[in-house]
Scaffold this motif. Structure first.
Motif, PDB file in Angstrom:
ATOM      1  N   ALA A  70       0.824  -1.212   0.000  1.00 51.30           N
ATOM      2  CA  ALA A  70       0.000   0.000   0.000  1.00 51.30           C
ATOM      3  C   ALA A  70       0.855   1.258   0.000  1.00 51.30           C
ATOM      4  CB  ALA A  70      -0.928  -0.005   1.212  1.00 51.30           C
ATOM      5  N   GLN A  71       2.054   1.181   0.577  1.00 50.36           N
ATOM      6  CA  GLN A  71       2.986   2.302   0.551  1.00 50.36           C
ATOM      7  C   GLN A  71       4.400   1.758   0.570  1.00 50.36           C
ATOM      8  OE1 GLN A  71       1.486   4.175   4.214  1.00 50.36           O
ATOM      9  NE2 GLN A  71       3.497   3.815   5.127  1.00 50.36           N
ATOM     10  N   PRO A  72       5.378   2.551   0.139  1.00 47.04           N
ATOM     11  CA  PRO A  72       6.757   2.062   0.065  1.00 47.04           C
ATOM     12  C   PRO A  72       7.270   1.561   1.408  1.00 47.04           C
ATOM     13  CG  PRO A  72       6.525   4.152  -1.087  1.00 47.04           C
ATOM     14  CD  PRO A  72       5.237   3.936  -0.361  1.00 47.04           C
ATOM     15  N   LEU A  73       8.102   0.532   1.363  1.00 51.33           N
ATOM     16  CA  LEU A  73       8.682  -0.057   2.569  1.00 51.33           C
ATOM     17  C   LEU A  73      10.092   0.480   2.763  1.00 51.33           C
ATOM     18  CD1 LEU A  73       7.616  -3.783   1.893  1.00 51.33           C
ATOM     19  CD2 LEU A  73       6.409  -2.077   3.271  1.00 51.33           C
ATOM     20  N   ASP A  74      10.296   1.238   3.836  1.00 52.83           N
ATOM     21  CA  ASP A  74      11.643   1.756   4.100  1.00 52.83           C
ATOM     22  C   ASP A  74      12.214   1.279   5.426  1.00 52.83           C
ATOM     23  OD1 ASP A  74      10.277   3.244   6.001  1.00 52.83           O
ATOM     24  OD2 ASP A  74      10.623   5.185   5.044  1.00 52.83           O
ATOM     25  N   HIS A  75      11.386   0.586   6.231  1.00 55.01           N
ATOM     26  CA  HIS A  75      11.832  -0.050   7.480  1.00 55.01           C
ATOM     27  C   HIS A  75      12.336   0.934   8.530  1.00 55.01           C
ATOM     28  CE1 HIS A  75      11.224  -3.668   5.227  1.00 55.01           C
ATOM     29  NE2 HIS A  75      12.193  -3.397   4.382  1.00 55.01           N
ATOM     30  N   VAL A  76      11.877   2.178   8.454  1.00 57.91           N
ATOM     31  CA  VAL A  76      12.194   3.165   9.489  1.00 57.91           C
ATOM     32  C   VAL A  76      11.268   2.948  10.683  1.00 57.91           C
ATOM     33  CG1 VAL A  76      12.172   5.631  10.052  1.00 57.91           C
ATOM     34  CG2 VAL A  76      13.104   4.845   7.862  1.00 57.91           C
ATOM     35  N   GLY A  77      11.801   3.127  11.891  1.00 55.90           N
ATOM     36  CA  GLY A  77      11.014   2.939  13.105  1.00 55.90           C
ATOM     37  C   GLY A  77      11.199   1.551  13.690  1.00 55.90           C
TER      38      GLY A  77
END
Length: 566
Positions: free
Chosen positions: A337-344
């Protein structure tokens, strides 16, 4: 593997030779080098240059380096001369290479999948402090990139890297470059399959092998069990997918790429089991080696071959000439659904957490890398990952240690709960060090982020996902400007007073995943560097005011009036 001169099943040799001989394809019998780069590789295999660096250049210094090595073969070991200080962007295209060359080098360390132990991260930090004036950037290739490297130091640098299990081999050049992989491979709850074994096997079998180190141009690979590696814009990509009959495996894409002729990769419609990924990879890179275009550098990427052939013909040649078998048909991967950047902070499958942090545009330092390694170890972790979005992730963190690690990373300038602007910004090296660049990027990105955090604080709560802003110093798109919400291509522009100044051409509404495509380039729309922050602020405010419920930035751009985008 079949001979490079084996006849194609889809056309007779005379017909194909007549059609494509002028492209310099080896498989059609055209092996005479057609440009200086091809002649250089024929004169001496690029992998031979390391011996000259260690035995000659490191002892005799910069002035002893052969020009063919300096501006060509050095790249196969991650070395580029960096830009001589003080040369403005308006002179980039007018000066000869030797006029742009500094006596120092940019060096890329090959880190496939961005995978590092804390010990390795510490070694990278120490090398930076000792040999690179404490410089270190996290690139969108999951590499670490140094500056101010002297040729005399390369034997010592290689010794330190290789003792720690790292290398610079084929970090650049017409070769299979670093393989992108999921930063959270093997631990992510929503991963279809762990691609790490395939990455490791490709490295073991093929990296550093002469038969795959003279390609028409660079060859970029991505292998991930989830769509978090920008697979749509790679020469080859394997993306995790669940087959209804065969279970978890990979969907195969070929022919993606950006630069001045951007193209989205094409699905071959196949399902590849994990154990077969290295063989299929070997087949695809061999097609590129043998049938790729070697006459013009501007047409030498595999994307041009795939565009001309089409996915169906490419798959047929791959199966018939190289694999000697049919591939299994398969479904497309799920689009997030939205880009995966793995922040958090995110829970792992084993109950521990991984914690992703956002340096601004990947700019860190050797001292920062050392401090991250120590902080991770204090939190009970021994593994760190770099991401294709210029971010950093600490794996295997007990829940009780998350708070302390968050604080330590924040003190290093690595925020784990960043603003949308800090989270969404990317930038290439820019004019500070790159000989191709026209404008400043890294410092401009930091200034932009800090200003937007102040100016847009009142509407930040209304931004439910990052608005990506990518800055590139030249048209080559190392920062993937065409696939950003706001893509900025550096160039010299004319300001209101008629002066030639640094600025950017604007691309809007590009993306990957649900918004895969290159967005909207406004005819003649450019902004100066001085105007940039005000322009982005105005654009984002228009988006927040005009967006419909749940609408993404790219969707809004596609329907917005041009006046709202100016």
């Amino acid at each position: 593997m079949a001979s490079p001169t084996r006849q194609s099943p889809t056309a007779s040799r005379p017909a194909r030779a007549k059609q494509r001989r002028g492209e310099g394809q080896w498989a059609l019998g055209y092996r005479e080098p057609l440009n200086p780069n091809e002649r250089s590789k024929k004169d001496d295999h690029p992998l031979n240059v390391r011996a000259r660096i260690e035995n000659i250049y490191a002892h005799r210094g910069f002035d002893s380096i052969d020009p063919g090595d300096l501006r060509g073969r050095f790249r196969w070991f991650g070395l580029y001369t960096q830009r001589k200080p003080g040369i403005d962007g308006g002179r980039t295209a007018t000066l000869e290479p030797e006029e742009l060359d500094d006596r120092y080098f940019m060096l890329r360390v090959r880190l496939d999948g961005g995978a590092l132990s804390t010990d390795q991260l510490g070694v990278l930090g120490e090398i930076s402090q000792t040999h690179a004036r404490d410089t270190a950037d996290i690139t969108d290739r999951q590499n670490i990139q140094y500056h101010w490297i002297q040729i005399e130091d390369m034997p010592a640098i290689w010794n330190k890297l290789e003792k720690a299990g790292m290398t610079t081999m084929e970090a650049c050049g017409d070769s299979p470059r670093v393989i992108l992989g999921s930063p959270v491979a093997g631990i992510a709850a929503d991963e279809v399959i762990d691609g790490t074994p395939a990455i490791d096997e490709i490295k073991r079998r093929f990296i550093g092998k002469p038969e795959f180190a003279n390609l028409p141009r660079k060859f970029k690979t991505a292998i991930s069990g989830q769509p978090d590696v920008a697979h749509e814009v790679h020469d080859i990509a394997f993306v995790g997918v669940e087959h209804p009959e065969h279970g978890p495996g990979f969907d195969l894409w070929v022919g993606g790429g950006l630069s001045t002729n951007p193209m989205i990769g094409q699905r071959l419609g196949t399902w590849v089991p994990l154990a077969e990924v290295p063989d299929v990879w070997e087949g695809v890179i061999s097609v590129f080696r043998d049938y790729g275009y070697r006459r013009l550098r501007s047409r030498a990427r595999i994307k041009f071959l795939v565009k001309d052939w089409g996915a169906e013909k490419f798959r047929e040649v791959l199966e018939t000439e190289y694999l000697k078998r049919k591939l299994v048909d398969g479904p497309a991967p799920v689009v997030p659904a939205q880009p995966l950047d793995h922040v958090g902070a995110h829970r792992q499958v084993d109950g521990k957490f991984y914690l992703g942090a956002a340096p601004v545009a990947g700019r860190v330092s050797g001292s920062t890398l050392l401090a991250v390694a120590k902080a991770a170890e204090r939190a009970g972790s021994s593994r760190v990952r770099l991401t294709p979005q210029q971010k950093l992730v600490v794996l295997d963190v007990p829940e009780s240690e998350l708070g302390g690690l968050r604080t330590e990373l924040a003190e290093l300038g690595l925020q784990t709960e960043p603003s949308p602007w800090r989270r969404g910004v990317m930038a290439c090296t820019g004019i500070e060090f790159c000989k191709l660049a026209i404008v400043e990027t890294k410092a401009r990105a930091l200034e932009l982020v800090e200003e937007l955090e102040k100016r847009l604080a009142d509407i930040q709560a209304g931004i439910d996902q990052p608005v990506s802003v990518h800055l590139n110093g030249c048209p080559n798109s190392c920062a993937r400007i065409q696939t950003a919400d706001i893509g900025l291509k550096g160039q010299i522009v004319t300001d209101a007073d008629g002066n030639q100044v640094e600025g950017f051409q604007v691309h809007l509404g590009g993306g990957l995943g649900l918004d895969a495509g290159f967005g909207r380039k406004l005819r003649g729309h450019k902004v100066t560097s001085e105007e940039l922050t005000g322009y982005v602020e105005r654009l984002v405010r228009n988006f927040v005011i005009q967006r419909q419920k749940g609408e993404r930035f790219a969707q809004w751009v596609a329907r917005a009036e041009e006046s709202a985008l100016q």
